[in-house]
Design a protein around this motif. Structure first.
Motif, PDB file in Angstrom:
ATOM      1  N   ALA A  40      20.142  36.493  73.071  1.00  0.00           N
ATOM      2  CA  ALA A  40      19.523  37.176  74.422  1.00  0.00           C
ATOM      3  C   ALA A  40      20.818  37.980  74.895  1.00  0.00           C
TER       4      ALA A  40
ATOM      5  N   GLY B 284       7.288  33.379  71.137  1.00  0.00           N
ATOM      6  CA  GLY B 284       8.399  33.596  72.115  1.00  0.00           C
ATOM      7  C   GLY B 284       9.701  32.792  72.200  1.00  0.00           C
ATOM      8  N   VAL B 285      10.222  32.499  70.887  1.00  0.00           N
ATOM      9  CA  VAL B 285      11.437  31.687  70.826  1.00  0.00           C
ATOM     10  C   VAL B 285      12.580  32.891  70.777  1.00  0.00           C
ATOM     11  N   THR B 286      13.342  32.986  71.702  1.00  0.00           N
ATOM     12  CA  THR B 286      14.353  33.949  71.888  1.00  0.00           C
ATOM     13  C   THR B 286      15.624  33.418  71.173  1.00  0.00           C
TER      14      THR B 286
ATOM     15  N   VAL C 211      19.685  41.243  70.645  1.00  0.00           N
ATOM     16  CA  VAL C 211      18.336  40.598  71.204  1.00  0.00           C
ATOM     17  C   VAL C 211      17.437  40.265  69.904  1.00  0.00           C
ATOM     18  N   LYS C 212      16.980  39.122  69.900  1.00  0.00           N
ATOM     19  CA  LYS C 212      16.102  38.876  68.664  1.00  0.00           C
ATOM     20  C   LYS C 212      15.221  37.782  69.239  1.00  0.00           C
ATOM     21  N   THR C 213      13.942  38.056  69.357  1.00  0.00           N
ATOM     22  CA  THR C 213      12.674  37.204  69.553  1.00  0.00           C
ATOM     23  C   THR C 213      12.020  36.849  68.413  1.00  0.00           C
ATOM     24  N   TYR C 214      11.520  35.658  67.982  1.00  0.00           N
ATOM     25  CA  TYR C 214      10.806  35.262  66.852  1.00  0.00           C
ATOM     26  C   TYR C 214       9.403  34.945  67.556  1.00  0.00           C
TER      27      TYR C 214
ATOM     28  N   THR D  94      21.129  33.663  62.931  1.00  0.00           N
ATOM     29  CA  THR D  94      20.234  35.126  63.218  1.00  0.00           C
ATOM     30  C   THR D  94      21.387  36.108  63.647  1.00  0.00           C
TER      31      THR D  94
ATOM     32  N   ASP E 107      15.817  43.175  67.942  1.00  0.00           N
ATOM     33  CA  ASP E 107      14.722  43.940  68.600  1.00  0.00           C
ATOM     34  C   ASP E 107      15.457  44.685  69.506  1.00  0.00           C
TER      35      ASP E 107
END
Length: 350
Positions: A51, A46-48, A40-43, A75, A87
């Protein structure tokens, strides 16, 4: 052919498993060269980007991550090459956790980013030797390896020219050679042929295939070129909106979509919308995707059903500019599993 549906954070992706008993037993014994588990990585804002992304790559495989720009490919590579931290989730390369032991991972891998990593003021040979020195390679071994790579990638004649005089294709081949100078176990290629002409792309892949076969090198490729993924990857994971939606060998993924694809081009987008409704009214039409002024329908037998499809469109009063029947492509696979065409996904990303 065996298939399974893998659950990941409440969503599912479709996986084709090896269709040979020996291959399955081998994959059960071998430790994956690459593991991504629920990443999971969110910038900011709130840009995912990822997921709950998961996949494995077996040693010696040319594995493709296929998806439009913005799908999460780069990513994923940044996390696997220790340049970014997820994350949540776990990533391993050669059995080594990338978060816990990044320095060990860096010794195992080579990486080619989208932007060139060579130094323009140095010659090709000097770039290779600089990279080898940074890796602590013995002088004699480094010299031998540099000459081998220059020959493999067709750069021997240009080895003593400064890189700023190289063409785009030559510079890209040098980037890959630099990433391979220390003989890594895993090579990451992030959009390696973007901007190259078809001939340069073919030359680059010819050299990579030779190396992969000779050295049992594991290659992870990210690309948005459908034909490149189809031709050069032995196994694919299709990524959309930060998740893997389908995985398998290219031919197996296409074969899983039984029947034909019928592509119909209309004179305008309004006609395409009317045509979509007309085709959906036919019992033998499985699905219809609207893409600008075009339609793509999935049918069990394109040649047999084409007359009734054209009659339905004519009855709806729409003008057909062209029509084509074909076997399923990777674009059809993407459409089937992602719910939108690859072209549409690229336009959204743009």
């Amino acid at each position: 052919m065996f298939g399974r549906q893998s659950q990941s954070r409440g969503s599912a992706h479709w996986t084709l498993e090896p269709n040979d008993q020996g291959e399955r037993e081998k994959s059960m014994r071998a430790e994956p060269a690459i593991e991504a588990i629920e990443l999971v990585k969110t910038y900011k804002a709130g840009v995912t980007a990822l997921a709950g992304l998961s996949f494995n790559v077996e040693p010696g495989t040319v594995f493709g991550l296929l998806g439009p720009n913005g799908a999460g490919k780069s990513t994923t590579v940044k996390i696997l090459t220790t340049l970014s931290a997820p994350d949540d989730g776990t990533a391993r390369v050669g059995g080594v956790d990338v978060a816990e032991h990044p320095e060990r991972v860096r010794r195992l891998i080579g990486a080619v980013a989208q932007e060139s990593g060579s130094i323009a003021a140095l010659t090709g040979r000097q770039n290779l030797r600089l990279q080898g020195d940074l890796q602590g390679m013995p002088t004699r071994e480094l010299s031998r390896r540099s000459e081998q790579l220059l020959d493999t990638f067709g750069l021997t004649d240009a080895a003593d020219r400064t890189v700023k005089t190289y063409s785009g294709g030559m510079r890209r081949r040098l980037d890959i050679a630099i990433a391979l100078v220390h003989q890594p176990e895993v090579l990451f290629l992030d959009e390696p042929t973007t901007g190259l002409d078809p001939e340069a792309r073919a030359d680059t892949w010819r050299a990579l295939n030779e190396l992969a076969a000779r050295q049992q090198l594991t290659i992870l490729l990210t690309t948005h070129y459908l034909e490149e993924a189809d031709q050069f990857a032995s196994r694919l994971a299709i990524i959309d909106r930060g998740q893997i939606v389908a995985e398998g060998a290219p031919d197996e993924l296409k074969a899983a979509l039984r029947g034909d694809s019928v592509a119909v081009e209309m004179s305008d987008s309004r006609g395409a919308g009317i045509g979509e409704r007309a085709l959906l009214g036919l019992s033998d039409v499985g699905s219809v995707a609207l893409d600008g002024t075009g339609l793509r329908a999935r049918v069990p037998d394109g040649a047999r059903l084409l007359p009734s499809m054209l009659a339905a469109l004519d009855g709806a009063g729409v003008q057909v500019e062209s029509v084509a029947v074909s076997r399923p492509s990777l674009d059809d696979v993407y459409l089937h599993f992602a719910g939108r065409s690859f072209h549409s996904a690229q336009e959204v990303a743009a």
